[in-house]
Design an enzyme around this catalytic site. Structure first.
Site, PDB file in Angstrom:
ATOM      1  N   ASP A   1     -74.944  25.797 -16.973  1.00 13.92           N
ATOM      2  CA  ASP A   1     -74.193  26.743 -17.652  1.00 13.92           C
ATOM      3  C   ASP A   1     -73.322  27.609 -16.703  1.00 13.92           C
ATOM      4  OD1 ASP A   1     -73.750  28.896 -19.785  1.00 13.92           O
ATOM      5  OD2 ASP A   1     -75.523  28.176 -20.835  1.00 13.92           O
TER       6      ASP A   1
ATOM      7  N   ASP B   1     -69.011  25.396 -14.604  1.00 16.89           N
ATOM      8  CA  ASP B   1     -68.182  25.410 -15.751  1.00 16.89           C
ATOM      9  C   ASP B   1     -67.725  24.110 -16.243  1.00 16.89           C
ATOM     10  OD1 ASP B   1     -65.702  25.319 -17.488  1.00 16.89           O
ATOM     11  OD2 ASP B   1     -64.858  26.824 -16.461  1.00 16.89           O
ATOM     12  N   VAL B   2     -68.216  23.551 -17.350  1.00 15.01           N
ATOM     13  CA  VAL B   2     -68.176  22.215 -17.745  1.00 15.01           C
ATOM     14  C   VAL B   2     -66.720  21.548 -17.685  1.00 15.01           C
ATOM     15  CG1 VAL B   2     -70.123  22.065 -19.270  1.00 15.01           C
ATOM     16  CG2 VAL B   2     -67.766  22.716 -20.294  1.00 15.01           C
TER      17      VAL B   2
ATOM     18  N   CYS C   1     -73.814  20.876 -24.899  1.00 13.93           N
ATOM     19  CA  CYS C   1     -74.100  22.340 -26.095  1.00 13.93           C
ATOM     20  C   CYS C   1     -73.169  23.098 -25.725  1.00 13.93           C
ATOM     21  CB  CYS C   1     -75.459  22.523 -25.981  1.00 13.93           C
ATOM     22  SG  CYS C   1     -76.753  21.357 -26.962  1.00 13.93           S
TER      23      CYS C   1
ATOM     24  N   SER D   1     -70.029  20.338 -35.388  1.00  9.41           N
ATOM     25  CA  SER D   1     -70.291  21.473 -36.170  1.00  9.41           C
ATOM     26  C   SER D   1     -69.963  21.143 -37.652  1.00  9.41           C
ATOM     27  CB  SER D   1     -69.511  22.752 -35.999  1.00  9.41           C
ATOM     28  OG  SER D   1     -69.386  23.854 -37.114  1.00  9.41           O
TER      29      SER D   1
ATOM     30  N   TYR E   1     -61.398  26.305 -33.741  1.00  9.79           N
ATOM     31  CA  TYR E   1     -62.695  25.689 -33.775  1.00  9.79           C
ATOM     32  C   TYR E   1     -63.030  24.481 -34.486  1.00  9.79           C
ATOM     33  CZ  TYR E   1     -68.007  25.953 -33.712  1.00  9.79           C
ATOM     34  OH  TYR E   1     -69.304  25.830 -33.648  1.00  9.79           O
TER      35      TYR E   1
ATOM     36  N   LYS F   1     -64.111  21.009 -32.790  1.00 11.46           N
ATOM     37  CA  LYS F   1     -65.018  19.893 -33.443  1.00 11.46           C
ATOM     38  C   LYS F   1     -64.696  18.776 -33.904  1.00 11.46           C
ATOM     39  CE  LYS F   1     -67.653  22.995 -31.505  1.00 11.46           C
ATOM     40  NZ  LYS F   1     -68.995  22.728 -30.428  1.00 11.46           N
TER      41      LYS F   1
HETATM   42  N1  LIG Z   1     -75.451  28.153 -33.787  1.00  7.44           N
HETATM   43  C1  LIG Z   1     -74.959  27.450 -34.483  1.00  7.44           C
HETATM   44  O1  LIG Z   1     -75.153  27.633 -35.925  1.00  7.44           O
HETATM   45  C2  LIG Z   1     -73.758  26.298 -34.679  1.00  7.44           C
HETATM   46  C3  LIG Z   1     -73.531  25.626 -35.416  1.00  7.44           C
HETATM   47  C4  LIG Z   1     -72.579  24.462 -35.472  1.00  7.44           C
HETATM   48  C5  LIG Z   1     -72.260  24.188 -33.900  1.00  7.44           C
HETATM   49  N2  LIG Z   1     -72.745  24.992 -32.943  1.00  7.44           N
HETATM   50  C6  LIG Z   1     -72.430  24.445 -31.497  1.00  7.44           C
HETATM   51  O2  LIG Z   1     -73.441  24.290 -30.723  1.00  7.44           O
HETATM   52  C7  LIG Z   1     -73.096  24.598 -29.551  1.00  7.44           C
HETATM   53  C8  LIG Z   1     -74.251  25.529 -28.913  1.00  7.44           C
HETATM   54  O3  LIG Z   1     -74.003  26.701 -29.755  1.00  7.44           O
HETATM   55  P1  LIG Z   1     -74.943  27.973 -29.768  1.00  7.44           P
HETATM   56  O4  LIG Z   1     -74.932  28.486 -30.862  1.00  7.44           O
HETATM   57  O5  LIG Z   1     -76.235  27.574 -28.922  1.00  7.44           O
HETATM   58  O6  LIG Z   1     -74.225  28.901 -28.650  1.00  7.44           O
HETATM   59  P2  LIG Z   1     -74.527  29.971 -27.576  1.00  7.44           P
HETATM   60  O7  LIG Z   1     -73.327  30.730 -27.379  1.00  7.44           O
HETATM   61  O8  LIG Z   1     -75.884  30.335 -27.849  1.00  7.44           O
HETATM   62  O9  LIG Z   1     -74.435  28.970 -26.302  1.00  7.44           O
HETATM   63  C9  LIG Z   1     -73.458  28.301 -25.818  1.00  7.44           C
HETATM   64  C10 LIG Z   1     -73.695  28.237 -24.254  1.00  7.44           C
HETATM   65  O10 LIG Z   1     -72.380  27.746 -23.710  1.00  7.44           O
HETATM   66  C11 LIG Z   1     -71.929  28.042 -22.476  1.00  7.44           C
HETATM   67  N3  LIG Z   1     -70.806  27.909 -22.129  1.00  7.44           N
HETATM   68  C12 LIG Z   1     -69.575  28.478 -22.788  1.00  7.44           C
HETATM   69  N4  LIG Z   1     -68.698  27.977 -21.791  1.00  7.44           N
HETATM   70  C13 LIG Z   1     -68.832  27.147 -20.974  1.00  7.44           C
HETATM   71  C14 LIG Z   1     -68.442  26.541 -20.005  1.00  7.44           C
HETATM   72  N5  LIG Z   1     -67.047  26.447 -20.059  1.00  7.44           N
HETATM   73  N6  LIG Z   1     -69.240  26.008 -19.061  1.00  7.44           N
HETATM   74  C15 LIG Z   1     -70.498  25.943 -19.207  1.00  7.44           C
HETATM   75  N7  LIG Z   1     -71.261  26.533 -20.090  1.00  7.44           N
HETATM   76  C16 LIG Z   1     -70.466  27.248 -21.007  1.00  7.44           C
HETATM   77  C17 LIG Z   1     -72.420  29.691 -22.853  1.00  7.44           C
HETATM   78  O11 LIG Z   1     -72.593  30.194 -21.564  1.00  7.44           O
HETATM   79  C18 LIG Z   1     -73.693  29.642 -23.784  1.00  7.44           C
HETATM   80  O12 LIG Z   1     -74.905  29.733 -22.882  1.00  7.44           O
HETATM   81  C19 LIG Z   1     -71.609  25.253 -29.379  1.00  7.44           C
HETATM   82  O13 LIG Z   1     -70.747  23.917 -29.239  1.00  7.44           O
HETATM   83  C20 LIG Z   1     -71.600  25.375 -30.731  1.00  7.44           C
HETATM   84  O14 LIG Z   1     -70.218  25.507 -31.129  1.00  7.44           O
HETATM   85  C21 LIG Z   1     -73.568  26.025 -33.286  1.00  7.44           C
END
Ligand SMILES: NC(=O)c1ccc[n+]([C@@H]2O[C@H](COP(=O)([O-])OP(=O)(O)OC[C@H]3O[C@@H](n4cnc5c(N)ncnc54)[C@H](O)[C@@H]3O)[C@@H](O)[C@H]2O)c1
Length: 255
Positions: free
Chosen positions: A36, A59-60, A86, A148, A161, A165
């Site tokens: 992360d 950074d990914v 994720c 998503s 977004y 996705k």
């Molecule tokens: N929570 C939901 O309901 C939901 C629904 C559909 C899709 N998603 C997808 O699931 C994934 C995780 O979502 P979440 O709710 O756990 O989000 P979150 O914001 O809790 O976690 C995302 C993490 O990604 C990290 N991140 C962002 N940019 C980064 C980068 N460039 N390099 C490394 N790390 C990075 C952030 O620091 C964070 O810790 C995301 O891709 C989101 O779009 C979530």
């Protein structure tokens, strides 16, 4: 793939779905590289897991950052054979609003982090995995990315977004085809509404309204339910090239 043989790299592992995945995979015997951003709480997650985890601030979208994380995993345990993407960002912005047209910089950034970031991890892990010894059925590894339901029913304000996705869902089959001769599988999970920090911070009433949109069960998903599907994909070799909705039959309305 047996969880005890897994060395997993979980991006976005500091929070939400990634954190739940890191915790579950480690509980089931895997070694876990929590990846992360350096400013995240990733170190705390690795500490919570203990000896079977290490944190890499990364950074990914950076080749050198991801390579450094893979080097750290190799130095400690060996070649990463499971990668779960994720890490992701979301923006809510209409194509046209009072402020003018949606800026291209924001649109490009969402695509860069969500799509190029996921692809970057997969290509760099695959490169190292290719020269390892194959296991049962010739299997070497598994890649799981996170789309998503917005990939299919994106809402108002979700052009960037949803595009990102949909791209993740769209590259799933060609990635699986590219990597099939190397015994690597590629799947994507398309979650509905999950109770990660972003949604959990909304007032209870808003959370309840969102939950009511889910046909059954009428609640937000628990991040560990996402992690359960990751565990299943890792262990079930027939799952490949597919995007799986995990959403309680939710179909998102326009807004
Ligand atoms: N929570 C939901 O309901 C939901 C629904 C559909 C899709 N998603 C997808 O699931 C994934 C995780 O979502 P979440 O709710 O756990 O989000 P979150 O914001 O809790 O976690 C995302 C993490 O990604 C990290 N991140 C962002 N940019 C980064 C980068 N460039 N390099 C490394 N790390 C990075 C952030 O620091 C964070 O810790 C995301 O891709 C989101 O779009 C979530």
């Amino acid at each position: 793939m047996e969880l005890s043989n897994v060395i997993a790299l979980v991006t976005g592992g500091a929070s939400g779905l990634g954190r739940a995945t890191a915790l579950r995979l480690a509980r089931k015997g895997a070694k876990v590289v929590v990846v992360d951003l350096p400013v995240s709480h990733g170190a705390n997650v690795a500490e919570e897991i203990g000896d079977n985890a290490l944190f890499c601030g990364c950074d990914v979208t950076s080749e050198s950052d991801v390579s450094a994380a893979l080097d750290a995993a190799e130095a400690r345990w060996g070649t990463v054979n499971v990668a779960v993407n994720c890490a992701g960002i979301a923006v809510a912005k209409r194509t046209l609003s009072k402020g003018g047209a949606h800026d291209l910089a924001t649109f490009s950034k969402v695509l860069h982090v969500n799509v190029a970031g996921s692809f970057n991890v997969i290509r760099l892990v695959a490169q190292r995995l290719a020269s390892t010894e194959a296991g049962v059925d010739g299997e070497r590894g598994v890649f799981i990315s996170t789309a998503s339901v917005a990939a299919f029913d994106g809402q108002i304000g979700q052009a960037a977004y949803a595009a990102s996705k949909a791209a993740i869902a769209g590259m799933t089959l060609p990635l699986a085809r590219d990597l099939m001769h190397l015994g690597m599988r590629v799947c994507t999970i398309a979650p509905g509404l999950f109770k990660t920090p972003m949604l959990a911070s909304l007032p209870d009433q808003v959370q309840n309204e969102l939950a009511k949109q889910v046909p059954f069960p009428q609640r937000l998903g628990d991040p560990d339910e996402y992690a359960q599907l990751v565990e299943h994909i890792v262990s079930n070799r027939m799952l490949n090239g597919e995007t799986i909705r995990l959403d309680g039959a939710l179909r998102m309305p326009p807004k």
